[in-house]
Design a protein around this motif. Structure first.
Motif, PDB file in Angstrom:
ATOM      1  N   SER A  16       0.857  -1.212  -0.134  1.00  0.00           N
ATOM      2  CA  SER A  16       0.070  -0.027   0.004  1.00  0.00           C
ATOM      3  C   SER A  16       0.801   1.376   0.130  1.00  0.00           C
ATOM      4  CB  SER A  16      -1.082   0.023   1.150  1.00  0.00           C
ATOM      5  OG  SER A  16      -0.178  -0.078   2.516  1.00  0.00           O
ATOM      6  N   THR A  17       2.054   1.097   0.560  1.00  0.00           N
ATOM      7  CA  THR A  17       3.004   2.502   0.637  1.00  0.00           C
ATOM      8  C   THR A  17       3.698   2.742  -0.571  1.00  0.00           C
ATOM      9  OG1 THR A  17       3.364   2.240   3.164  1.00  0.00           O
ATOM     10  CG2 THR A  17       4.868   3.427   1.927  1.00  0.00           C
ATOM     11  N   PHE A  18       3.833   1.687  -1.257  1.00  0.00           N
ATOM     12  CA  PHE A  18       4.678   1.699  -2.487  1.00  0.00           C
ATOM     13  C   PHE A  18       3.588   1.986  -3.478  1.00  0.00           C
ATOM     14  CE2 PHE A  18       5.944   0.119  -6.590  1.00  0.00           C
ATOM     15  CZ  PHE A  18       7.186   0.594  -6.756  1.00  0.00           C
ATOM     16  N   ASP A  19       2.364   1.505  -3.516  1.00  0.00           N
ATOM     17  CA  ASP A  19       1.528   1.981  -4.536  1.00  0.00           C
ATOM     18  C   ASP A  19       0.858   3.403  -4.368  1.00  0.00           C
ATOM     19  OD1 ASP A  19       1.490  -0.510  -5.685  1.00  0.00           O
ATOM     20  OD2 ASP A  19      -0.342  -1.335  -4.521  1.00  0.00           O
ATOM     21  N   ALA A  20       0.806   3.820  -3.058  1.00  0.00           N
ATOM     22  CA  ALA A  20       0.461   5.377  -2.634  1.00  0.00           C
ATOM     23  C   ALA A  20       1.546   5.974  -3.372  1.00  0.00           C
ATOM     24  CB  ALA A  20       0.430   5.476  -1.356  1.00  0.00           C
ATOM     25  N   LEU A  21       2.705   5.674  -3.182  1.00  0.00           N
ATOM     26  CA  LEU A  21       3.867   6.673  -3.766  1.00  0.00           C
ATOM     27  C   LEU A  21       3.696   6.459  -5.313  1.00  0.00           C
ATOM     28  CD1 LEU A  21       6.514   8.011  -3.369  1.00  0.00           C
ATOM     29  CD2 LEU A  21       7.860   5.840  -3.636  1.00  0.00           C
ATOM     30  N   ALA A  22       3.360   5.533  -5.809  1.00  0.00           N
ATOM     31  CA  ALA A  22       3.610   5.340  -7.368  1.00  0.00           C
ATOM     32  C   ALA A  22       2.323   6.213  -7.963  1.00  0.00           C
ATOM     33  CB  ALA A  22       3.556   3.885  -7.788  1.00  0.00           C
ATOM     34  N   ASN A  23       1.271   6.307  -7.198  1.00  0.00           N
ATOM     35  CA  ASN A  23      -0.021   6.980  -7.546  1.00  0.00           C
ATOM     36  C   ASN A  23       0.267   8.665  -7.621  1.00  0.00           C
ATOM     37  OD1 ASN A  23      -1.329   4.815  -8.275  1.00  0.00           O
ATOM     38  ND2 ASN A  23      -2.110   4.657  -6.277  1.00  0.00           N
ATOM     39  N   LEU A  24       1.167   9.129  -6.530  1.00  0.00           N
ATOM     40  CA  LEU A  24       1.515  10.600  -6.375  1.00  0.00           C
ATOM     41  C   LEU A  24       2.444  10.945  -7.439  1.00  0.00           C
ATOM     42  CD1 LEU A  24       1.993  10.752  -2.388  1.00  0.00           C
ATOM     43  CD2 LEU A  24       0.147  11.546  -3.884  1.00  0.00           C
ATOM     44  N   CYS A  25       2.983  10.139  -8.208  1.00  0.00           N
ATOM     45  CA  CYS A  25       4.066  10.605  -9.145  1.00  0.00           C
ATOM     46  C   CYS A  25       3.876   9.926 -10.435  1.00  0.00           C
ATOM     47  CB  CYS A  25       5.631  10.453  -8.723  1.00  0.00           C
ATOM     48  SG  CYS A  25       6.012   8.605  -7.900  1.00  0.00           S
ATOM     49  N   ASP A  26       4.640  10.455 -11.575  1.00  0.00           N
ATOM     50  CA  ASP A  26       4.638   9.681 -12.806  1.00  0.00           C
ATOM     51  C   ASP A  26       5.552   8.873 -12.978  1.00  0.00           C
ATOM     52  OD1 ASP A  26       2.780  11.999 -13.500  1.00  0.00           O
ATOM     53  OD2 ASP A  26       3.989  13.184 -14.184  1.00  0.00           O
TER      54      ASP A  26
END
Length: 182
Positions: A16-26
């Protein structure tokens, strides 16, 4: 996980942390050299790429000269899909992620049976050598100093060796290159 320092960690720290980070950036940039479990961590990264996430691995950028050297070596031999092929990748502890990526790539491209030799330089972030063999030829790549030395031989010919510059980029140079890919 420290953003300001270098720390070895599993990826994702939590999905969930990695996915949240990936969703915040291109574009997410990772360095599998720092993964504690490269096989499973690289699979997690690949799964996210499959979902359309833009992820660049600095270890993959370190492998560019190795892939170029292999491409130039294959210009000297005839290889047909389905030919039984073995690839041995010699690496040290710091290059486990890069060796895994290169092994996956060779396995996918050549259908090669991949073997790993962990007796390489433990501090090097890239492999120390790659040997690709079939019944028709042998390609041997080695990295003495800042070059990749390539030997190609067949039962009929022993081609003159050639060299390809090895990656000399620092982590900062590779990071800048990865940012340019975005």
């Amino acid at each position: 996980y420290k953003v300001t320092g270098v720390q070895t960690c599993a990826l994702p720290i939590s999905a969930s942390t990695f996915d949240a980070l990936a969703n915040l950036c291109d574009h997410v940039i990772v360095d599998s050299r720092r993964f504690t479990q490269p096989s499973s961590d690289l699979a997690a990264v690949a799964a996210r790429r499959g979902q359309g996430k833009r992820i660049t691995d600095l270890a993959w950028l370190r492998l560019r000269p190795w892939r170029r050297a292999l491409a130039e070596a294959f210009e000297r031999v005839s290889w047909l899909p389905g030919t039984p092929t073995t690839a041995t990748i010699r690496h040290g502890r710091q290059a486990l992620g890069a060796a895994t990526l290169l092994g996956d790539w060779l396995g996918e491209r050549l259908g090669a049976r991949i073997q790993f030799d962990t007796g390489g330089d433990p501090q090097s972030p890239s492999p120390d050598g790659v040997a690709v063999t079939t019944s028709a030829f042998e390609i041997d790549l080695a990295r003495p100093r800042q070059q990749i030395r390539v030997h190609v031989s067949t039962p009929e010919h022993c081609f003159l060796p050639f060299t390809v510059p090895a990656s000399r980029g620092t982590d900062a140079d590779l990071l800048a290159g990865a940012i340019d890919l975005a």
